[in-house]
Design an enzyme around this catalytic site. Structure first.
Site, PDB file in Angstrom:
ATOM      1  NE  ARG A 135     -15.817   5.554 -46.092  1.00 36.22           N
ATOM      2  CZ  ARG A 135     -16.658   5.915 -47.054  1.00 36.22           C
ATOM      3  NH1 ARG A 135     -16.894   5.089 -48.065  1.00 36.22           N
ATOM      4  NH2 ARG A 135     -17.258   7.080 -47.024  1.00 36.22           N
ATOM      5  CD  GLU A 148     -16.881   3.296 -41.522  1.00 38.02           C
ATOM      6  OE1 GLU A 148     -17.091   3.184 -40.325  1.00 38.02           O
ATOM      7  OE2 GLU A 148     -17.121   4.317 -42.187  1.00 38.02           O
ATOM      8  CG  HIS A 189     -20.253  10.784 -34.022  1.00 43.25           C
ATOM      9  ND1 HIS A 189     -20.200   9.656 -34.827  1.00 43.25           N
ATOM     10  CD2 HIS A 189     -19.954  11.832 -34.828  1.00 43.25           C
ATOM     11  CE1 HIS A 189     -19.879  10.021 -36.062  1.00 43.25           C
ATOM     12  NE2 HIS A 189     -19.735  11.330 -36.076  1.00 43.25           N
ATOM     13  CG  HIS A 223     -15.406  10.987 -36.573  1.00 44.45           C
ATOM     14  ND1 HIS A 223     -14.119  11.409 -36.807  1.00 44.45           N
ATOM     15  CD2 HIS A 223     -16.170  11.589 -37.519  1.00 44.45           C
ATOM     16  CE1 HIS A 223     -14.099  12.225 -37.845  1.00 44.45           C
ATOM     17  NE2 HIS A 223     -15.331  12.361 -38.289  1.00 44.45           N
ATOM     18  CE  LYS A 276     -14.448  10.357 -46.703  1.00 40.17           C
ATOM     19  NZ  LYS A 276     -15.450  11.162 -45.981  1.00 40.17           N
ATOM     20  CG  HIS A 280     -18.937  16.642 -37.486  1.00 40.56           C
ATOM     21  ND1 HIS A 280     -19.180  15.510 -36.738  1.00 40.56           N
ATOM     22  CD2 HIS A 280     -18.055  16.269 -38.457  1.00 40.56           C
ATOM     23  CE1 HIS A 280     -18.485  14.503 -37.235  1.00 40.56           C
ATOM     24  NE2 HIS A 280     -17.797  14.938 -38.269  1.00 40.56           N
ATOM     25  CE  LYS A 312     -18.717   6.231 -43.364  1.00 43.66           C
ATOM     26  NZ  LYS A 312     -18.097   6.480 -42.038  1.00 43.66           N
ATOM     27  CD  GLU A 372     -13.789  15.404 -40.178  1.00 43.82           C
ATOM     28  OE1 GLU A 372     -12.921  14.527 -40.383  1.00 43.82           O
ATOM     29  OE2 GLU A 372     -14.878  15.157 -39.607  1.00 43.82           O
ATOM     30  NE  ARG A 427     -37.910  -0.202 -54.920  1.00 46.25           N
ATOM     31  CZ  ARG A 427     -39.200   0.011 -55.181  1.00 46.25           C
ATOM     32  NH1 ARG A 427     -39.531   0.800 -56.193  1.00 46.25           N
ATOM     33  NH2 ARG A 427     -40.134  -0.540 -54.441  1.00 46.25           N
ATOM     34  CG  ASN A 454     -15.364   6.788 -38.504  1.00 46.87           C
ATOM     35  OD1 ASN A 454     -15.983   7.750 -38.932  1.00 46.87           O
ATOM     36  ND2 ASN A 454     -15.571   5.558 -38.943  1.00 46.87           N
TER      37      ASN A 454
END
Length: 355
Positions: free
Chosen positions: A240, A236, A251, A247, A226, A264, A142, A184, A120, A244
């Site tokens: 935030r 997000e 993606h 993206h 960032k 990517h 993330k 990026e 956890r 993206n």
């Protein structure tokens, strides 16, 4: 050494940017709640940097578990994640054992996710070895893995204790990977930092030549951008999502072609140009600005034409995007260079864009 502080309410931390950080084990040992770590790397990075890091930590009196995973985006899934968990369980790693992610974005994402769910939650440190990971995926917490139906759809927000961006690791980075990271970097200039975009226009050749000062500045400026956005919106729920840019399209390219076919950053680069062209069709972005974006992407060594997936496949894949709200896909678009916003694109515009 350049330091960028990620000012979060509960778990603030530093990003350290400099050459030679891997030769300073005290930057790791000072953070350890227990003198035991597990280094997660891959078959490419481990021989280059993992063996030396492991030796320096052992010399400092640290017990080291070594976990070496296969390399590539195509391995970012549950089975590979389970290899990390299996190793931690079989070696009786405890709640105070620290995970160290040594590699690019795939290693960082999977290691962070393992740290979030093992017992956890256990501590972890990011040591990104690619430009893309140094400026993006290692920063902001993330973590996650891919699913056949969508990229990074399974994961958690979980912050590292520190990020060590050793610029020396970029010397062994393949040219294609360097270009992918530059996508990026360009993104930060487009969404909220026009002076940085202009700096990139003036310094792209120095970055591709791996000039140390230029790389250090670009990494620092990217991380500052960032960190500021993450501090304002850690999970997000608002601003935030601007990170993206490109993206949603990117993606879809990765999933549509099969993970690992395009890097990517390559998919994000082509996706950013699609977002710019969509913004032009909406009447927001001038044609000359779209041309500036395309020229910079080309100079960065990035593809600028998206693959022909077919409109039905595009729409199906983009429907899996994490920014979908009330069943509608939201896109990051550009009002101007250096000013991004989130909005919808109707089916007719998408058909025109992706024909």
């Amino acid at each position: 050494m350049r330091t960028v502080r990620v000012e979060l309410v509960q778990n603030p931390y530093d990003i350290l940017i400099a050459p030679g950080l891997l030769q300073q084990p005290e930057l790791v040992t000072a953070l350890l709640p227990q003198r035991r770590v597990a280094i997660v790397s891959n078959t490419t990075v481990a021989p280059l940097y993992g063996t030396a890091l492991e030796a320096s930590l052992r010399e400092a009196g640290i017990d080291v578990i070594s976990i070496v995973l296969p390399d590539g985006e195509q391995h970012k899934h549950f089975d590979t994640l389970n290899q990390v968990l299996d190793a931690l369980l079989s070696q009786h790693a405890e709640r105070k054992t620290t995970l160290i992610a040594l590699g690019g974005g795939v290693i960082g994402d999977m290691t962070g996710f393992a740290a979030a769910i093992y017992l956890r939650g256990i501590p972890f440190i990011q040591i990104p070895t690619t430009l893309l990971a140094q400026v993006d995926s290692s920063v902001g917490g993330k973590t996650g893995i891919n699913h056949p139906l969508g990229k990074n759809m399974i994961g958690a927000f979980y912050q590292p204790k520190r990020v060590l961006a050793d610029i020396d690791t970029l010397r062994t980075l393949p040219e294609r990977e360097l270009s992918a990271g530059l996508a990026e970097v360009i993104k930060y200039g487009l969404i909220d930092d026009l002076p940085f975009f202009e700096w990139l226009e003036a310094n792209m050749e120095a970055l591709r030549a791996r000039d140390g000062e230029a790389l250090a500045y670009a990494i620092e400026r990217s991380c500052q951008n960032k960190a500021r956005i993450v501090a304002a919106d850690e999970h997000e729920t608002g601003v935030r999502a601007l990170l993206n840019l490109g993206h949603t399209f990117g993606h879809a390219i990765e999933a549509g072609l099969g993970y690992g076919s395009w890097l990517h950053g390559e998919a994000v680069g082509a996706g950013m140009l699609l977002a710019a062209r969509a913004s032009q069709l909406l009447g927001d972005l001038a044609q000359a600005d779209v041309a500036r974006i395309e020229q910079l992407l080309v100079r960065a060594g990035l593809p600028v034409e998206a693959p022909p997936l077919g409109i039905e496949k595009w729409l199906s894949l983009m429907a899996q995007d994490k920014k979908v709200e009330a069943g509608k896909v939201r896109f990051v678009l550009l009002k101007h260079l250096g000013q991004a916003y989130i909005g919808p694109l109707d089916a007719s515009l998408l058909t025109q864009l992706l024909h």
